[in-house]
Design a protein around this motif. Structure first.
Motif, PDB file in Angstrom:
ATOM      1  N   GLY A 188     -32.954   9.952 -53.999  1.00 13.70           N
ATOM      2  CA  GLY A 188     -32.588   9.663 -52.605  1.00 13.70           C
ATOM      3  C   GLY A 188     -31.253  10.283 -52.229  1.00 13.70           C
ATOM      4  O   GLY A 188     -30.564  10.874 -53.063  1.00 13.70           O
ATOM      5  N   ARG A 189     -30.908  10.139 -50.973  1.00 12.56           N
ATOM      6  CA  ARG A 189     -29.591  10.599 -50.490  1.00 12.56           C
ATOM      7  C   ARG A 189     -28.816   9.373 -50.063  1.00 12.56           C
ATOM      8  O   ARG A 189     -29.367   8.452 -49.458  1.00 12.56           O
ATOM      9  CB  ARG A 189     -29.761  11.525 -49.284  1.00 12.56           C
ATOM     10  CG  ARG A 189     -30.226  12.926 -49.624  1.00 12.56           C
ATOM     11  CD  ARG A 189     -30.245  13.789 -48.364  1.00 12.56           C
ATOM     12  NE  ARG A 189     -28.920  13.962 -47.801  1.00 12.56           N
ATOM     13  CZ  ARG A 189     -28.632  13.869 -46.499  1.00 12.56           C
ATOM     14  NH1 ARG A 189     -29.566  13.591 -45.626  1.00 12.56           N
ATOM     15  NH2 ARG A 189     -27.404  14.044 -46.070  1.00 12.56           N
ATOM     16  N   ALA A 190     -27.521   9.368 -50.365  1.00  9.71           N
ATOM     17  CA  ALA A 190     -26.709   8.204 -49.982  1.00  9.71           C
ATOM     18  C   ALA A 190     -25.280   8.636 -49.708  1.00  9.71           C
ATOM     19  O   ALA A 190     -24.828   9.685 -50.177  1.00  9.71           O
ATOM     20  CB  ALA A 190     -26.731   7.167 -51.100  1.00  9.71           C
ATOM     21  N   LEU A 191     -24.596   7.820 -48.938  1.00  9.86           N
ATOM     22  CA  LEU A 191     -23.187   8.059 -48.616  1.00  9.86           C
ATOM     23  C   LEU A 191     -22.434   6.755 -48.839  1.00  9.86           C
ATOM     24  O   LEU A 191     -22.872   5.685 -48.383  1.00  9.86           O
ATOM     25  CB  LEU A 191     -23.063   8.471 -47.141  1.00  9.86           C
ATOM     26  CG  LEU A 191     -21.637   8.663 -46.632  1.00  9.86           C
ATOM     27  CD1 LEU A 191     -21.039   9.961 -47.193  1.00  9.86           C
ATOM     28  CD2 LEU A 191     -21.613   8.699 -45.100  1.00  9.86           C
ATOM     29  N   ALA A 192     -21.294   6.834 -49.534  1.00  9.67           N
ATOM     30  CA  ALA A 192     -20.458   5.640 -49.728  1.00  9.67           C
ATOM     31  C   ALA A 192     -19.446   5.559 -48.592  1.00  9.67           C
ATOM     32  O   ALA A 192     -18.766   6.540 -48.283  1.00  9.67           O
ATOM     33  CB  ALA A 192     -19.740   5.730 -51.067  1.00  9.67           C
ATOM     34  N   VAL A 193     -19.358   4.397 -47.968  1.00  8.64           N
ATOM     35  CA  VAL A 193     -18.406   4.209 -46.864  1.00  8.64           C
ATOM     36  C   VAL A 193     -17.613   2.935 -47.122  1.00  8.64           C
ATOM     37  O   VAL A 193     -18.209   1.890 -47.411  1.00  8.64           O
ATOM     38  CB  VAL A 193     -19.152   4.068 -45.510  1.00  8.64           C
ATOM     39  CG1 VAL A 193     -18.167   3.838 -44.371  1.00  8.64           C
ATOM     40  CG2 VAL A 193     -20.010   5.284 -45.241  1.00  8.64           C
ATOM     41  N   HIS A 194     -16.297   3.048 -47.006  1.00  7.93           N
ATOM     42  CA  HIS A 194     -15.492   1.838 -47.127  1.00  7.93           C
ATOM     43  C   HIS A 194     -15.596   1.050 -45.823  1.00  7.93           C
ATOM     44  O   HIS A 194     -15.351   1.580 -44.742  1.00  7.93           O
ATOM     45  CB  HIS A 194     -14.019   2.181 -47.403  1.00  7.93           C
ATOM     46  CG  HIS A 194     -13.193   0.938 -47.506  1.00  7.93           C
ATOM     47  ND1 HIS A 194     -12.616   0.338 -46.411  1.00  7.93           N
ATOM     48  CD2 HIS A 194     -12.898   0.163 -48.568  1.00  7.93           C
ATOM     49  CE1 HIS A 194     -11.994  -0.765 -46.809  1.00  7.93           C
ATOM     50  NE2 HIS A 194     -12.143  -0.884 -48.115  1.00  7.93           N
ATOM     51  N   CYS A 195     -16.000  -0.209 -45.924  1.00 12.10           N
ATOM     52  CA  CYS A 195     -16.081  -1.045 -44.713  1.00 12.10           C
ATOM     53  C   CYS A 195     -15.934  -2.509 -45.104  1.00 12.10           C
ATOM     54  O   CYS A 195     -16.699  -3.012 -45.928  1.00 12.10           O
ATOM     55  CB  CYS A 195     -17.428  -0.823 -44.018  1.00 12.10           C
ATOM     56  SG  CYS A 195     -17.708  -1.980 -42.652  1.00 12.10           S
ATOM     57  N   ASP A 196     -14.947  -3.155 -44.502  1.00 11.55           N
ATOM     58  CA  ASP A 196     -14.821  -4.606 -44.644  1.00 11.55           C
ATOM     59  C   ASP A 196     -15.536  -5.221 -43.439  1.00 11.55           C
ATOM     60  O   ASP A 196     -15.071  -5.115 -42.297  1.00 11.55           O
ATOM     61  CB  ASP A 196     -13.337  -4.994 -44.659  1.00 11.55           C
ATOM     62  CG  ASP A 196     -13.141  -6.495 -44.834  1.00 11.55           C
ATOM     63  OD1 ASP A 196     -14.064  -7.276 -44.507  1.00 11.55           O
ATOM     64  OD2 ASP A 196     -12.050  -6.886 -45.277  1.00 11.55           O
ATOM     65  N   VAL A 197     -16.665  -5.856 -43.698  1.00  7.38           N
ATOM     66  CA  VAL A 197     -17.506  -6.331 -42.591  1.00  7.38           C
ATOM     67  C   VAL A 197     -16.849  -7.453 -41.781  1.00  7.38           C
ATOM     68  O   VAL A 197     -17.289  -7.757 -40.679  1.00  7.38           O
ATOM     69  CB  VAL A 197     -18.898  -6.820 -43.079  1.00  7.38           C
ATOM     70  CG1 VAL A 197     -19.700  -5.668 -43.655  1.00  7.38           C
ATOM     71  CG2 VAL A 197     -18.775  -7.973 -44.064  1.00  7.38           C
ATOM     72  N   SER A 198     -15.800  -8.050 -42.336  1.00  8.50           N
ATOM     73  CA  SER A 198     -15.128  -9.124 -41.589  1.00  8.50           C
ATOM     74  C   SER A 198     -14.228  -8.549 -40.487  1.00  8.50           C
ATOM     75  O   SER A 198     -13.722  -9.297 -39.658  1.00  8.50           O
ATOM     76  CB  SER A 198     -14.319 -10.019 -42.533  1.00  8.50           C
ATOM     77  OG  SER A 198     -13.185  -9.335 -43.024  1.00  8.50           O
ATOM     78  N   ILE A 199     -14.040  -7.221 -40.495  1.00  2.39           N
ATOM     79  CA  ILE A 199     -13.156  -6.582 -39.500  1.00  2.39           C
ATOM     80  C   ILE A 199     -14.010  -5.772 -38.518  1.00  2.39           C
ATOM     81  O   ILE A 199     -14.623  -4.758 -38.887  1.00  2.39           O
ATOM     82  CB  ILE A 199     -12.113  -5.690 -40.211  1.00  2.39           C
ATOM     83  CG1 ILE A 199     -11.279  -6.548 -41.166  1.00  2.39           C
ATOM     84  CG2 ILE A 199     -11.230  -4.965 -39.200  1.00  2.39           C
ATOM     85  CD1 ILE A 199     -10.354  -5.770 -42.076  1.00  2.39           C
ATOM     86  N   GLU A 200     -14.052  -6.230 -37.283  1.00  2.87           N
ATOM     87  CA  GLU A 200     -14.950  -5.632 -36.282  1.00  2.87           C
ATOM     88  C   GLU A 200     -14.776  -4.108 -36.205  1.00  2.87           C
ATOM     89  O   GLU A 200     -15.757  -3.369 -36.202  1.00  2.87           O
ATOM     90  CB  GLU A 200     -14.678  -6.265 -34.905  1.00  2.87           C
ATOM     91  CG  GLU A 200     -15.566  -5.697 -33.814  1.00  2.87           C
ATOM     92  CD  GLU A 200     -15.079  -6.040 -32.405  1.00  2.87           C
ATOM     93  OE1 GLU A 200     -14.261  -6.970 -32.245  1.00  2.87           O
ATOM     94  OE2 GLU A 200     -15.517  -5.329 -31.468  1.00  2.87           O
TER      95      GLU A 200
END
Ligand SMILES: NC(=O)c1ccc[n+]([C@@H]2O[C@H](COP(=O)([O-])OP(=O)(O)OC[C@H]3O[C@@H](n4cnc5c(N)ncnc54)[C@H](O)[C@@H]3O)[C@@H](O)[C@H]2O)c1
Length: 278
Positions: free
Chosen positions: A64-76
């Motif tokens: 598959g293809r994938a991309l890692a993204v930094h994201c804190d879901v608690s921050i809109e």
């Protein structure tokens, strides 16, 4: 039994462009890998960059293809940034969003659980899912097609003692999922809410779980824990069949029924179990 928990709508199956939050570990990683197996391109969001990159490597090893993204879901803001990054990389908005990121918490009764712990749990588990719905559901509604999977927990209806903040955070996920499902009913968008009991993951490592509860949870996870891979497969299959509720194990299904059919007896039994020594 399965029919009880399902709202059968239609069979669907296209997860070509997905976003999965909390994809660095456990159930989120299993969703990412399973989506890759099914031919998907997966945006893997998490606060832990190293483990997310490991998920990307796993996805790629399954073709598959994938991309890692930094994201804190608690921050809109970070969830808006995630949607922009995802759209840029996928070349279009995602057609499947899995709001999975969450943290465990437990140990004290209501009134003794510190309010900062309540706020943190609700910030990640509830606001994280609300942010995901707020940012991505308008795209799905506009497209009139696609899917949303929110990861709640059997805790959302089990009301287990000493887990007040976690229980509330997951009951809210259940409610927002049911609401979005009603709002999108009749469209081509499928909404699924996953309510598992124990799944063998790293969730017990949360700093908001005290050591006594962690020991009990570890034991129960060892004895009864489902594999995250099984849970991801089962949830995606149910989602493809248009099921709203995924309550994967017999223990969770019994709790679900007992709570509705014998609410007073259920509460007494849960209270007794909560007072047993760890
Ligand atoms: N494991 C279980 O027994 C179980 C049971 C019911 C529900 N769940 C739910 O499943 C979901 C996944 O948990 P898991 O068991 O795979 O745990 P896990 O700890 O193995 O994985 C959770 C992932 O979420 C990430 N995360 C934590 N806070 C985040 C944030 N603010 N923003 C983005 N990512 C964040 C972590 O870095 C981690 O990679 C959670 O919502 C959890 O509440 C788990």
């Amino acid at each position: 039994m399965r029919r009880l928990f399902g709202t059968r709508l239609r069979r669907r199956s296209h997860h070509a462009h997905a976003v999965v939050t909390g994809a660095g570990s456990g159930i989120g990683r299993a969703f990412a890998v399973e989506l890759a197996r099914r031919g998907g391109h997966v945006v893997c969001a998490d606060i832990d960059e190293d483990s997310t990159k490991e998920t990307v490597r796993l996805v790629e090893s399954h073709g598959g293809r994938a991309l890692a993204v930094h994201c804190d879901v608690s921050i809109e803001r970070q969830v808006w940034d995630l949607s922009e990054t995802a759209e840029g990389w996928l070349g279009r908005p995602p057609d499947l969003v899995v709001n999975n990121a969450g943290i465990g918490a437990g140990g004290q009764v209501v009134g003794e659980t510190p309010l900062p712990d309540w706020r943190r749990v609700l910030a990640v588990n509830t606001w994280g899912v609300v942010h995901g719905c707020h940012v991505f559901v308008p795209w799905l509604r506009f497209a009139g097609d696609g899917g949303l999977i929110n990861v709640a927990s059997a805790a959302g209806f089990a009301a287990a003692p000493r887990m007040g903040a976690y229980n509330v955070s997951k009951a809210a996920v259940l409610a927002v999922s049911e609401t979005v499902a009603a709002e999108l009913s009749g469209s081509g968008v499928a909404v699924t809410v996953l309510c598992p009991t124990f799944v063998s993951t790293n969730i017990i490592g949360s700093e908001l779980i005290d050591s006594t509860v962690a020991r009990t949870a570890e034991r129960l996870m060892r004895l009864t824990g489902a594999s995250p891979e099984h849970i991801a497969r089962r949830t995606l299959d149910a989602h493809d069949r248009g099921r709203l509720y995924v309550v994967p194990r017999l223990d969770a299904q019994l709790i679900w029924r007992a709570k509705r059919m014998l609410p007073a007896a259920y509460t007494r039994a849960a209270g007794l179990l909560g007072r047993l020594p760890a």
